[in-house]
Design a protein around this motif. Structure first.
Motif, PDB file in Angstrom:
ATOM      1  N   PRO A 159     -14.711  31.444 -60.444  1.00  0.00           N
ATOM      2  CA  PRO A 159     -13.719  31.231 -61.499  1.00  0.00           C
ATOM      3  C   PRO A 159     -12.292  31.019 -60.996  1.00  0.00           C
ATOM      4  O   PRO A 159     -11.367  30.990 -61.796  1.00  0.00           O
ATOM      5  N   ASN A 160     -12.089  30.908 -59.661  1.00  0.00           N
ATOM      6  CA  ASN A 160     -10.731  30.652 -59.182  1.00  0.00           C
ATOM      7  C   ASN A 160     -10.283  29.243 -59.542  1.00  0.00           C
ATOM      8  O   ASN A 160      -9.105  29.004 -59.792  1.00  0.00           O
ATOM      9  N   LEU A 161     -11.211  28.318 -59.559  1.00  0.00           N
ATOM     10  CA  LEU A 161     -10.999  27.032 -60.221  1.00  0.00           C
ATOM     11  C   LEU A 161     -11.586  27.177 -61.615  1.00  0.00           C
ATOM     12  O   LEU A 161     -12.775  27.469 -61.766  1.00  0.00           O
ATOM     13  N   ASN A 162     -10.753  27.011 -62.643  1.00  0.00           N
ATOM     14  CA  ASN A 162     -11.232  27.255 -64.003  1.00  0.00           C
ATOM     15  C   ASN A 162     -10.551  26.303 -64.981  1.00  0.00           C
ATOM     16  O   ASN A 162      -9.864  25.368 -64.575  1.00  0.00           O
ATOM     17  N   TYR A 163     -10.738  26.570 -66.263  1.00  0.00           N
ATOM     18  CA  TYR A 163     -10.334  25.604 -67.290  1.00  0.00           C
ATOM     19  C   TYR A 163      -8.821  25.456 -67.457  1.00  0.00           C
ATOM     20  O   TYR A 163      -8.375  24.515 -68.119  1.00  0.00           O
ATOM     21  N   ILE A 164      -8.032  26.358 -66.903  1.00  0.00           N
ATOM     22  CA  ILE A 164      -6.579  26.192 -67.007  1.00  0.00           C
ATOM     23  C   ILE A 164      -5.933  25.933 -65.648  1.00  0.00           C
ATOM     24  O   ILE A 164      -4.713  25.925 -65.531  1.00  0.00           O
ATOM     25  N   THR A 165      -6.734  25.719 -64.610  1.00  0.00           N
ATOM     26  CA  THR A 165      -6.193  25.342 -63.304  1.00  0.00           C
ATOM     27  C   THR A 165      -5.627  23.924 -63.392  1.00  0.00           C
ATOM     28  O   THR A 165      -6.283  23.019 -63.912  1.00  0.00           O
ATOM     29  N   ILE A 166      -4.411  23.735 -62.877  1.00  0.00           N
ATOM     30  CA  ILE A 166      -3.813  22.399 -62.918  1.00  0.00           C
ATOM     31  C   ILE A 166      -3.502  21.843 -61.530  1.00  0.00           C
ATOM     32  O   ILE A 166      -3.404  20.634 -61.360  1.00  0.00           O
ATOM     33  N   TYR A 167      -3.320  22.719 -60.535  1.00  0.00           N
ATOM     34  CA  TYR A 167      -3.085  22.208 -59.189  1.00  0.00           C
ATOM     35  C   TYR A 167      -3.466  23.262 -58.161  1.00  0.00           C
ATOM     36  O   TYR A 167      -3.656  24.439 -58.478  1.00  0.00           O
ATOM     37  N   ASN A 168      -3.589  22.813 -56.924  1.00  0.00           N
ATOM     38  CA  ASN A 168      -3.917  23.693 -55.806  1.00  0.00           C
ATOM     39  C   ASN A 168      -3.001  23.336 -54.647  1.00  0.00           C
ATOM     40  O   ASN A 168      -2.886  22.162 -54.287  1.00  0.00           O
ATOM     41  N   SER A 169      -2.331  24.339 -54.092  1.00  0.00           N
ATOM     42  CA  SER A 169      -1.422  24.112 -52.966  1.00  0.00           C
ATOM     43  C   SER A 169      -1.841  24.947 -51.772  1.00  0.00           C
ATOM     44  O   SER A 169      -2.222  26.113 -51.921  1.00  0.00           O
ATOM     45  N   GLN A 170      -1.763  24.345 -50.602  1.00  0.00           N
ATOM     46  CA  GLN A 170      -1.994  25.054 -49.352  1.00  0.00           C
ATOM     47  C   GLN A 170      -0.761  24.887 -48.474  1.00  0.00           C
ATOM     48  O   GLN A 170      -0.225  23.780 -48.348  1.00  0.00           O
ATOM     49  N   LEU A 171      -0.331  26.007 -47.882  1.00  0.00           N
ATOM     50  CA  LEU A 171       0.887  25.996 -47.087  1.00  0.00           C
ATOM     51  C   LEU A 171       0.642  26.720 -45.768  1.00  0.00           C
ATOM     52  O   LEU A 171       0.103  27.830 -45.754  1.00  0.00           O
ATOM     53  N   VAL A 172       1.025  26.093 -44.663  1.00  0.00           N
ATOM     54  CA  VAL A 172       0.917  26.701 -43.336  1.00  0.00           C
ATOM     55  C   VAL A 172       2.296  26.601 -42.694  1.00  0.00           C
ATOM     56  O   VAL A 172       2.649  25.565 -42.112  1.00  0.00           O
ATOM     57  N   PRO A 173       3.123  27.655 -42.809  1.00  0.00           N
ATOM     58  CA  PRO A 173       4.512  27.549 -42.343  1.00  0.00           C
ATOM     59  C   PRO A 173       4.655  27.297 -40.850  1.00  0.00           C
ATOM     60  O   PRO A 173       5.589  26.622 -40.425  1.00  0.00           O
ATOM     61  N   SER A 174       3.745  27.817 -40.034  1.00  0.00           N
ATOM     62  CA  SER A 174       3.862  27.611 -38.589  1.00  0.00           C
ATOM     63  C   SER A 174       3.732  26.138 -38.216  1.00  0.00           C
ATOM     64  O   SER A 174       4.311  25.682 -37.228  1.00  0.00           O
ATOM     65  N   ALA A 175       2.985  25.387 -39.022  1.00  0.00           N
ATOM     66  CA  ALA A 175       2.794  23.958 -38.756  1.00  0.00           C
ATOM     67  C   ALA A 175       3.647  23.080 -39.664  1.00  0.00           C
ATOM     68  O   ALA A 175       3.607  21.852 -39.542  1.00  0.00           O
TER      69      ALA A 175
END
Length: 240
Positions: A159-175
Motif C-alpha cells: 500500500p505504499n503506492l496507493n490511490y492517492i500517491t501522485i509522485y515518487n522521489s529518490q534523493l542521494v545527496p552524496s551523488a
C-alpha cells in the motif's frame, strides 16, 4: 511542485544533505486548522518554507538538522533528513514549538534504514503502510538495496503506492542524485489490497473526509480553545 506553493517539500543540497516533508495530522481538525492559521499569522514559518531555508542557507547535514529541529513552525510535520556520512539519517517528528520524536539511523545496532508514513510509529505502532514498507525493506536486504530496488520493490508496492500517491522521489545527496516520477495506482495489486487497509493511519480517515468538515458550526469557544492550547504549549516550551 504544487502551484502556487513557494516552499519546498522535497529537495537536495548536493554533497551535503537531502530532505523531504511528510504530513502529520493535528489533534483535532477544527482546532488544528485554527492553530495553524494563528501560528502562520503570528509570523511562524510554514514547514515547507523552513525546509527551503535549510536548503538555501545550510551546507551541511548538521546545519540542516539543527534548523529543522529547533525552529518554531506553524504546523505539525515529519521531516526526513539524509546526509552523506554513516548514520546521517533521521526522521524528525515536529510539534509547532518543539520536537516530538527523533528516529535516527544506527548501523552499529543494525538499524540501516528508517520508515516513515503519516502516523507516529513510535507511539501508535508500525502498521499497514509502515509495516508493508518494513517487510519489503527486509525482503530486499541491505546488501541488495539500490535506488532501483527501493523504488520497484518497496515504494511501488501496495500500500505504499496507493490511490492517492501522485509522485515518487529518490534523493542521494552524496551523488547529487534526484529522480522524481509521477505515479498513479490503478488497483493492479489486488492480493496486497486484501492484506492491508492502506488508508488506516492517515491523518484523515476515511480519505474522502473534507478537511473543513464541521467548520460551519465553528464557534468562538472553538477559537478560544485553540488559542488557549497554543498558549499552554508555548509556556511549556519556554519553561522547559
Amino acid at each position: 511542485m504544487f502551484s502556487p506553493v513557494i516552499g519546498v517539500y522535497t529537495g537536495i543540497r548536493p554533497g551535503a544533505f537531502s530532505l523531504s516533508v511528510n504530513l502529520r495530522g493535528p489533534r483535532d481538525h477544527k482546532i488544528g486548522l485554527v492553530e495553524n492559521l494563528i501560528m502562520t499569522f503570528a509570523g511562524y514559518r510554514e514547514l515547507s518554507w523552513l525546509t527551503r531555508e535549510a536548503l538555501t542557507e545550510c551546507d551541511s547535514f548538521d546545519c540542516a538538522y539543527h534548523k529543522i529541529r529547533d525552529t518554531p513552525i506553524s504546523a505539525l510535520g515529519y521531516v526526513i533528513l539524509a546526509g552523506t556520512e554513516g548514520d546521517e539519517g533521521v526522521v524528525v517528528t515536529r510539534n509547532r514549538l518543539s520536537v516530538a520524536h527523533e528516529n535516527h539511523l544506527n548501523a552499529t545496532a543494525g538499524k540501516w534504514y528508517v520508515v516513515q508514513t503519516n502516523n507516529d510509529h513510535w507511539d501508535s505502532g508500525c502498521f499497514n503502510r509502515c509495516a508493508a514498507a518494513t517487510d519489503h525493506m527486509e525482503s530486499v536486504g541491505q546488501e541488495n538495496i539500490s535506488p532501483a530496488a527501493l523504488r520497484h520493490d518497496v515504494e511501488e508496492q501496495f500500500p505504499n503506492l496507493n490511490y492517492i500517491t501522485i509522485y515518487n522521489s529518490q534523493l542521494v545527496p552524496s551523488a547529487g542524485y534526484i529522480d522524481t516520477v509521477a505515479e498513479k495506482y490503478e488497483g493492479e495489486q489486488p492480493e496486497a489490497e486484501k492484506k492491508y487497509k492502506w488508508h488506516e493511519g492517515l491523518p484523515r480517515d476515511p480519505i474522502d473526509e473534507s478537511l473543513f468538515e464541521g467548520l460551519d458550526d465553528f464557534t468562538m469557544d472553538d477559537l478560544i480553545g485553540g488559542v488557549q492550547m497554543l498558549i499552554e504549549e508555548a509556556v511549556a516550551h519556554f519553561e522547559g
